[in-house]
Design a protein around this motif. Structure first.
Motif, short mmCIF file in Angstrom:
data_model
loop_
_atom_site.label_atom_id
_atom_site.label_comp_id
_atom_site.label_asym_id
_atom_site.label_seq_id
_atom_site.Cartn_x
_atom_site.Cartn_y
_atom_site.Cartn_z
N GLY A 94 0.82 -1.20 0.00
CA GLY A 94 0.00 0.00 0.00
C GLY A 94 0.86 1.25 0.00
O GLY A 94 1.98 1.27 0.53
N ILE A 95 0.34 2.30 -0.60
CA ILE A 95 1.14 3.50 -0.82
C ILE A 95 1.43 4.25 0.48
O ILE A 95 2.46 4.93 0.60
CB ILE A 95 0.45 4.42 -1.85
N ALA A 96 0.58 4.12 1.50
CA ALA A 96 0.85 4.78 2.77
C ALA A 96 2.08 4.17 3.44
O ALA A 96 2.95 4.89 3.94
CB ALA A 96 -0.36 4.69 3.69
N ALA A 97 2.16 2.84 3.46
CA ALA A 97 3.33 2.17 4.02
C ALA A 97 4.57 2.47 3.20
O ALA A 97 5.68 2.64 3.73
CB ALA A 97 3.09 0.67 4.11
N ALA A 98 4.41 2.56 1.88
CA ALA A 98 5.54 2.83 1.00
C ALA A 98 6.12 4.22 1.24
O ALA A 98 7.34 4.43 1.21
CB ALA A 98 5.12 2.67 -0.45
N ALA A 99 5.26 5.21 1.44
CA ALA A 99 5.73 6.57 1.70
C ALA A 99 6.61 6.61 2.94
O ALA A 99 7.64 7.30 2.98
CB ALA A 99 4.55 7.52 1.85
N GLU A 100 6.23 5.86 3.96
CA GLU A 100 7.03 5.82 5.18
C GLU A 100 8.33 5.04 4.96
O GLU A 100 9.39 5.41 5.47
CB GLU A 100 6.22 5.17 6.31
N ALA A 101 8.24 3.95 4.19
CA ALA A 101 9.40 3.08 4.00
C ALA A 101 10.48 3.72 3.14
O ALA A 101 11.67 3.50 3.35
CB ALA A 101 8.96 1.75 3.38
N TYR A 102 10.09 4.54 2.16
CA TYR A 102 11.07 5.14 1.25
C TYR A 102 11.47 6.55 1.66
O TYR A 102 12.61 6.97 1.44
CB TYR A 102 10.51 5.18 -0.18
N PHE A 103 10.52 7.29 2.26
CA PHE A 103 10.79 8.71 2.52
C PHE A 103 10.53 9.13 3.96
O PHE A 103 10.79 10.28 4.32
CB PHE A 103 9.97 9.58 1.56
N GLY A 104 10.01 8.22 4.79
CA GLY A 104 9.78 8.55 6.19
C GLY A 104 8.77 9.65 6.39
O GLY A 104 8.88 10.45 7.32
N LYS A 105 7.76 9.72 5.53
CA LYS A 105 6.75 10.78 5.64
C LYS A 105 5.38 10.23 5.26
O LYS A 105 5.28 9.20 4.58
CB LYS A 105 7.10 11.95 4.72
N PRO A 106 4.31 10.89 5.68
CA PRO A 106 2.97 10.45 5.26
C PRO A 106 2.77 10.70 3.78
O PRO A 106 3.39 11.58 3.18
CB PRO A 106 2.03 11.32 6.11
N VAL A 107 1.87 9.94 3.19
CA VAL A 107 1.66 9.99 1.75
C VAL A 107 1.21 11.38 1.29
O VAL A 107 1.54 11.83 0.18
CB VAL A 107 0.65 8.91 1.31
N ALA A 108 0.49 12.09 2.13
CA ALA A 108 -0.01 13.42 1.75
C ALA A 108 1.12 14.41 1.50
O ALA A 108 0.90 15.44 0.84
CB ALA A 108 -0.94 13.95 2.84
N GLU A 109 2.32 14.12 2.01
CA GLU A 109 3.44 15.05 1.85
C GLU A 109 4.36 14.67 0.70
O GLU A 109 5.38 15.33 0.48
CB GLU A 109 4.24 15.11 3.16
N LEU A 110 4.03 13.64 -0.05
CA LEU A 110 4.89 13.21 -1.16
C LEU A 110 4.88 14.24 -2.29
O LEU A 110 3.84 14.81 -2.63
CB LEU A 110 4.42 11.87 -1.71
N THR A 111 6.05 14.45 -2.88
CA THR A 111 6.16 15.29 -4.07
C THR A 111 5.94 14.43 -5.31
O THR A 111 5.89 13.19 -5.24
CB THR A 111 7.54 15.93 -4.16
N THR A 112 5.83 15.09 -6.45
CA THR A 112 5.67 14.35 -7.71
C THR A 112 6.89 13.45 -7.95
O THR A 112 6.73 12.28 -8.34
CB THR A 112 5.52 15.33 -8.88
N ALA A 113 8.08 13.95 -7.73
CA ALA A 113 9.29 13.16 -7.95
C ALA A 113 9.33 11.95 -7.03
O ALA A 113 9.73 10.85 -7.44
CB ALA A 113 10.53 14.03 -7.73
N GLU A 114 8.92 12.13 -5.77
CA GLU A 114 8.90 11.01 -4.82
C GLU A 114 7.84 9.99 -5.20
O GLU A 114 8.06 8.78 -5.11
CB GLU A 114 8.68 11.54 -3.42
N GLY A 115 6.68 10.50 -5.62
CA GLY A 115 5.64 9.58 -6.08
C GLY A 115 6.11 8.76 -7.26
O GLY A 115 5.79 7.56 -7.38
N ALA A 116 6.92 9.37 -8.15
CA ALA A 116 7.43 8.64 -9.32
C ALA A 116 8.40 7.53 -8.91
O ALA A 116 8.48 6.49 -9.57
CB ALA A 116 8.11 9.61 -10.27
N VAL A 117 9.16 7.74 -7.83
CA VAL A 117 10.04 6.68 -7.32
C VAL A 117 9.21 5.47 -6.89
O VAL A 117 9.53 4.32 -7.20
CB VAL A 117 10.90 7.20 -6.14
N LEU A 118 8.13 5.75 -6.17
CA LEU A 118 7.26 4.65 -5.72
C LEU A 118 6.59 3.97 -6.91
O LEU A 118 6.52 2.74 -6.98
CB LEU A 118 6.21 5.18 -4.75
N ALA A 119 6.07 4.76 -7.83
CA ALA A 119 5.40 4.20 -9.00
C ALA A 119 6.36 3.36 -9.83
O ALA A 119 6.00 2.30 -10.36
CB ALA A 119 4.79 5.32 -9.84
#
Length: 705
Positions: free
Chosen positions: A171-196
């Protein structure tokens, strides 16, 4: 002829469509609510802050969120990576299949796969990963029908909460914490692209594993966003590749190891008893607040670490229960979460069980002042003695309890209306389990009879039950069902269970007079065993041991004791059931290491609690409380078992129990074992006894130690 050929061609062409139509009509698509995703359930201590354990289902590290919580541009990164026609396709994509085929021919691994987001979700949530044509056909049919029955936003939300991103993150919420240590709502476009970018091959496309390919795929995602018209080309050109956190710093959600794993097991069993299903545990992200008090639990763990030689084969159990509620405040049954739980399995209890015979007698108006001879006594074919030929002459039963003499308690039990059966019934009333897994009915033989050895601890009883039984007495005869779970709440805030009332309603099991008199008789014992609580805190305690056959050695050693706020049972034994030795190489008794564990747990667990006193004893048989008996000094026999047990008593101090072990306690005379009861039969065996356990044989009395 041509007509027949045309008909045949038509059949060949139309047959797949006919099969698809039949399958489509027969396929039921579950609702979004029916496809709840696995989530971790977290178990907390009573504060609701200290994490004890996690219940991790397979692929369960996820925290579902709504689609609105995911930034639009982060959603677009996923669409650019996995399904650029998501909002327009019918659940499957012919161009996607073509693109995947071209990628396979050209070797371009970043070109993307043939499955749409809808198909990927159906595969993960419904039909599974089996590599067969049948599974693929089911996936295609289900995807087509889901695309008509669910909204696209529902499908995308479910997908984002389900897909695996690597780093144990589902899930993307767990991924945001695992890759960037932040909640998903704070992800940037570049960070979202890393996850995608990681979705295609999560293990290989982690930038800490394969930066070159990860960045190549990241570029593919951002370029796709430009093609889709959702990202400005200028912004794309100036967007740097973002840093991710070290995967070694990402907590790995595991089913807890160590002592806490046994607490998790008890919590799971209790949830089942309360009707909370495994499905709810695995899918609703439960927040489980237990009754475990972190101060008391740590005290118990420290005590075990200080006084138990685990490497030498010693084992222990410590259970603390709050008398006023039945809440389990500390629980230690061993260090292996998948191994034997010593706190939840029956072992012989030695003289600690005498408190139940005493309660049965008080319930029949036999007061603490009733006197009994301490001379040898006959039970069936056995003659029972006291260890070392110890004797109080004829003394009040309360004094016999303090000295832990066997023979007065056999006589007391024989005075009961139904003898040993009354002791068993009283133990059950106070909280001892009537049945145990693998043992069946407790406190009796296979034919339903109960032997006199019950008062000397012949029958197996759990440390948990001993703590509960004493807790009932400490709360003036009110029984409170023992429990580990205080509150259960889902990730959505729904409360499934709540026991957070300050005082849980109890059930009266014996009169206040019975309970207060047993407690009164137990009050001198902690000091008598050189384990008085610090600062003069009032307690009611009892020691006990069980002998190993006719060896003269002990295999089980106990100390149980309570204050008005806390009832604690401590057991010690060996992993192989062999002889248990004290730290100085002699026979282990309950007032030694078990007593030290008990005192350490109580002193440190209650360090922040006020000093309370028990209710004054009420009259039984015209007498209230124990009679005054002149103080006697008992000098142990000069034997290996007792010569090392003669240090001066420890002066009380208001400070918590020290980390260093206390002096070796000065003990009352040990007791004679009692074979002839239980598995040993008339020839002797491992049956219970007093502070030395066991007993005498049927024909030839065992000489004093």
């Amino acid at each position: 002829m041509w007509a027949w050929i045309g008909a045949a061609v038509a059949l060949i062409v139309l047959f797949p469509f006919a099969i698809f139509g039949i399958a489509y009509a027969a396929t039921d698509v579950p609702s979004p609510e029916e496809l709840a995703n696995n989530q971790i359930a977290v178990i907390y201590d009573r504060t609701g802050e200290g994490e004890i354990a996690r219940i991790v289902p397979e692929a369960g590290n996820r925290k579902p969120i709504s689609l609105d919580e995911v930034p639009v541009q982060v959603r677009n990164t996923v669409l650019a990576a996995e399904d650029r026609e998501f909002y327009t396709n019918p659940g499957f994509s012919l161009t996607g299949y073509a693109r995947a085929a071209i990628g396979a021919v050209t070797g371009n691994r970043s070109a993307g796969g043939g499955s749409t987001i809808t198909q990927q979700y159906v595969k993960n949530a419904v039909v599974g990963n089996e590599r067969t044509l049948t599974r693929k056909a089911k996936e295609l049919v289900m995807s087509a029908k889901m695309a008509r029955q669910w909204s696209k936003d529902q499908i995308l939300e479910a997908y984002l909460n389900t897909i695996y991103f690597g780093r144990n993150a589902y899930g993307i919420a767990a991924a945001a914490e695992a890759y960037f240590g932040k909640p998903v709502a704070e992800l940037t476009t570049a960070e979202g692209a890393v996850l995608a970018a990681a979705i295609q091959r999560p293990s290989d496309l982690d930038p800490w594993v394969n930066r070159a390919e990860a960045e190549q795929r990241w570029n593919y995602v951002l370029d796709g966003m430009v093609e889709m018209g959702v990202l400005d080309a200028g912004e794309r050109a100036t967007t740097p590749y973002p840093d991710t956190i070290d995967p070694a710093e990402v907590p790995v959600p595991t089913n807890t190891d160590g002592p806490e794993g046994l607490i998790r097991n008890r919590v799971l069993a209790e949830l089942t008893e309360e009707g909370i299903t495994e499905t709810q545990v695995n899918t609703q992200g439960l927040r489980i607040t237990t009754t475990i008090d972190p101060t008391v639990q740590q005290a118990a763990l420290d005590a075990v670490d200080t006084y138990v030689d685990i490497d030498g084969g010693q084992r222990a159990a410590v259970v603390s229960v709050e008398p006023a509620t039945g809440a389990v405040r500390a629980y230690y049954g061993g260090d292996d979460p998948n191994g034997w739980d010593y706190a939840n399995n029956g072992v012989q209890t030695g003289s600690t069980f005498k408190i139940f015979a005493l309660a049965a007698a008080l319930d029949q108006d036999i007061p603490l002042s009733r006197t009994y001879s301490s001379a040898p006594v006959t039970s069936g074919d056995a003659t029972i003695y006291n260890v070392g030929n110890a004797s109080c002459g004829t003394c009040p039963i309360s004094e016999a309890l303090k000295q832990s003499l066997n023979t007065p308690f056999i006589r007391l039990q024989q005075d009961l209306e139904h003898g040993a059966e009354d002791t068993a019934a009283m133990a059950h009333r106070l909280g001892v389990a009537e049945e145990l897994p693998g043992l069946g009915r407790t406190l009796m033989e296979e034919d339903g009879t109960t032997f006199d050895g019950i008062t000397l601890g012949q029958y197996p009883t759990r440390p948990l039950d001993m703590a509960v039984g004493l807790a009932t007495l400490a709360d003036d005869g009110m029984y409170h069902r023992p429990h580990f779970v205080n509150r259960v709440e889902t990730a959505d805030g729904e409360v499934l269970l709540d026991r957070s009332a300050d005082r849980i309603e109890g059930e009266r099991r014996v009169s206040e007079a019975v309970a207060t008199n047993v407690i009164d008789a137990m009050e001198p014992i902690a000091a008598y065993s050189n384990q008085a609580l610090s600062g003069g805190r009032q307690s009611a305690a009892k020691t006990g041991t069980t002998q190993l056959g006719d060896t003269g050695l002990n295999k089980d050693a106990w100390m149980i004791g309570a204050t008005p706020q806390l009832s604690t049972a401590v057991w010690m034994g060996m992993v192989d059931g062999d002889a248990l030795y004290n730290p100085w190489g002699g026979v282990m008794y309950g007032a030694q290491s078990p007593g030290s564990i008990w005192k350490y747990t109580m002193d440190n667990g209650l360090v922040n609690e006020e000093f309370k006193t028990f209710t004054a004893p009420k009259a039984v048989g015209g007498q209230a409380g124990r009679p005054v008996v002149p103080t006697q000094t008992y000098v142990p026999e000069t034997t290996e078992a007792t010569t090392e047990e003669t240090t001066s008593s420890e002066a009380p101090t208001p400070e918590p129990a020290p980390v260093e072990p206390p002096p070796v306690p000065e003990l009352p005379l040990p007791e004679l074992p009692l074979p002839g009861f239980g598995d040993g039969g008339a020839e002797g065996g491992d049956a219970g006894g007093g502070d030395a356990g066991g007993g005498a044989g049927a024909a030839d009395p065992i000489p004093a130690e």
